[in-house]
Design an enzyme around this catalytic site. Structure first.
Site, PDB file in Angstrom:
ATOM      1  N   HIS A  56       0.850  -1.199   0.000  1.00  0.00           N
ATOM      2  CA  HIS A  56       0.000   0.000   0.000  1.00  0.00           C
ATOM      3  C   HIS A  56       0.881   1.243   0.000  1.00  0.00           C
ATOM      4  CE1 HIS A  56       0.799  -0.556   4.293  1.00  0.00           C
ATOM      5  NE2 HIS A  56       0.364   0.667   4.530  1.00  0.00           N
ATOM      6  N   HIS A  58       1.376   4.018   1.907  1.00  0.00           N
ATOM      7  CA  HIS A  58       1.883   4.820   3.012  1.00  0.00           C
ATOM      8  C   HIS A  58       3.408   4.939   2.949  1.00  0.00           C
ATOM      9  CE1 HIS A  58      -1.957   4.270   5.656  1.00  0.00           C
ATOM     10  NE2 HIS A  58      -2.082   5.211   4.746  1.00  0.00           N
ATOM     11  N   ASP A  60       5.863   4.948   4.996  1.00  0.00           N
ATOM     12  CA  ASP A  60       6.766   4.025   5.693  1.00  0.00           C
ATOM     13  C   ASP A  60       6.827   2.655   5.020  1.00  0.00           C
ATOM     14  OD1 ASP A  60       4.089   3.594   6.606  1.00  0.00           O
ATOM     15  OD2 ASP A  60       4.839   2.492   8.347  1.00  0.00           O
ATOM     16  N   HIS A  61       6.121   2.523   3.892  1.00  0.00           N
ATOM     17  CA  HIS A  61       6.184   1.296   3.094  1.00  0.00           C
ATOM     18  C   HIS A  61       6.771   1.541   1.706  1.00  0.00           C
ATOM     19  CE1 HIS A  61       3.626  -1.268   5.807  1.00  0.00           C
ATOM     20  NE2 HIS A  61       3.439  -0.061   6.301  1.00  0.00           N
ATOM     21  N   HIS A 112      -7.394  -0.597   5.707  1.00  0.00           N
ATOM     22  CA  HIS A 112      -6.330   0.309   6.155  1.00  0.00           C
ATOM     23  C   HIS A 112      -6.157   1.422   5.123  1.00  0.00           C
ATOM     24  CE1 HIS A 112      -2.692   1.472   8.283  1.00  0.00           C
ATOM     25  NE2 HIS A 112      -1.992   1.379   7.164  1.00  0.00           N
ATOM     26  N   ASP A 131      -0.252  -3.844   6.334  1.00  0.00           N
ATOM     27  CA  ASP A 131      -0.863  -3.315   7.553  1.00  0.00           C
ATOM     28  C   ASP A 131      -2.334  -3.704   7.670  1.00  0.00           C
ATOM     29  OD1 ASP A 131       1.553  -2.165   8.078  1.00  0.00           O
ATOM     30  OD2 ASP A 131       0.882  -0.080   7.908  1.00  0.00           O
ATOM     31  N   HIS A 169       4.870  -4.583  10.995  1.00  0.00           N
ATOM     32  CA  HIS A 169       5.175  -3.795  12.200  1.00  0.00           C
ATOM     33  C   HIS A 169       5.338  -4.713  13.403  1.00  0.00           C
ATOM     34  CE1 HIS A 169       4.613   0.355  10.727  1.00  0.00           C
ATOM     35  NE2 HIS A 169       3.670  -0.162   9.952  1.00  0.00           N
TER      36      HIS A 169
END
Length: 257
Positions: A56, A58, A60-61, A112, A131, A169
């Site tokens: 996805h 975001h 941090d990915h 998410h 996530d 995570h």
């Protein structure tokens, strides 16, 4: 054989590194930071980064994607319904893709984010779910509805129990504390909480999990259980609720926990 290791990133992210020692090719899942991957490659000369799998959008990915693409030329795979930098192959429900000689099925799991996907390898029982599903938890609803996330989790929960859950995570300990609040009399949650606390004290990664373990200890997969429904009645007031409504109450409770 493929070896899978976790490369820590930021404070609690994992970048999953898949390694084929025969071909000396590797792939990574959700590299929010290029540095851990580049460091591993520098320490392992002769290895080629062939694929970058994204679940996805975001940051941090995806934050390391463009740098890794520029330095390695790796193919970038990602969800068709989201904006993924440097993406070469857009993937959606029912697609299949070969990575390091293994065929992965694409499962759309909105909740998410709306375009979130998971990568499932049936023969090896690998699930890279970003996530959506966490060990003992699930992702926050940033874009989707509780019904969408509930349905997505139901789809993942229907996979075989031996499926290895590679989420992204290290939230397991805090998730289990919430799970124990939901089901204080569940002995499997108590045992898992103690075990994971010991692992984390020793610096050990708590992942991967298995779907069988999640079915027994993850409250977000247990919204049809009488014990969970009773706890929601005690927490939010008694009334008739569907399993998706129980899930919505759990998610709202967890957000404030």
């Amino acid at each position: 054989m493929i070896k899978i290791d976790a490369l820590p990133a930021f404070t609690d992210n994992y970048i999953w590194l898949l390694q084929d020692a025969t071909t000396r090719r590797c792939a990574v899942v959700d590299p929010g930071d290029a540095a851990p991957v580049l460091a591993w490659l520098a320490e392992h000369p002769g290895w080629e980064l062939s694929d970058i799998l994204i679940t996805h959008h975001h940051h941090d990915h995806i934050g390391g994607v463009e740098r890794l693409k520029a330095t390695s030329g790796a193919r970038v795979l990602g969800p068709a319904k989201e904006q993924i930098p440097a993406r070469d192959l857009a993937l959606g429900e029912g697609d299949r893709v070969e990575v390091l000689g293994h065929s992965f099925a694409i499962i759309e799991v909105p909740g998410h984010t709306l375009g979130h996907i998971a990568y499932y390898q049936a023969e090896q029982h690998w699930l890279f779910c970003g996530d959506t599903l966490f060990a003992a938890g699930c992702g926050r609803l940033f874009e989707g509805t509780p019904q969408q996330m509930h349905d997505s989790l139901d789809r993942l929960a229907a996979l075989p129990g031996q499926t290895l859950v590679y989420c992204t995570h290290e939230y397991t300990l805090s998730n289990l504390r919430f799970a124990q609040a939901v089901e204080p009399d569940n002995p499997q949650i108590a045992r898992r909480l103690q075990q994971v606390a010991e692992w984390r004290q020793a610096g050990r990664v708590s992942l991967p999990s298995t779907l069988a373990l999640e079915q027994a200890t993850n409250p977000f997969l247990r919204s049809t259980e009488a014990s969970v429904q009773a706890r929601i009645d005690a927490h939010d007031g008694p009334r008739a609720r569907s399993s998706s409504e129980v899930f919505a109450c759990l998610r709202a409770w967890k957000d404030r926990f």
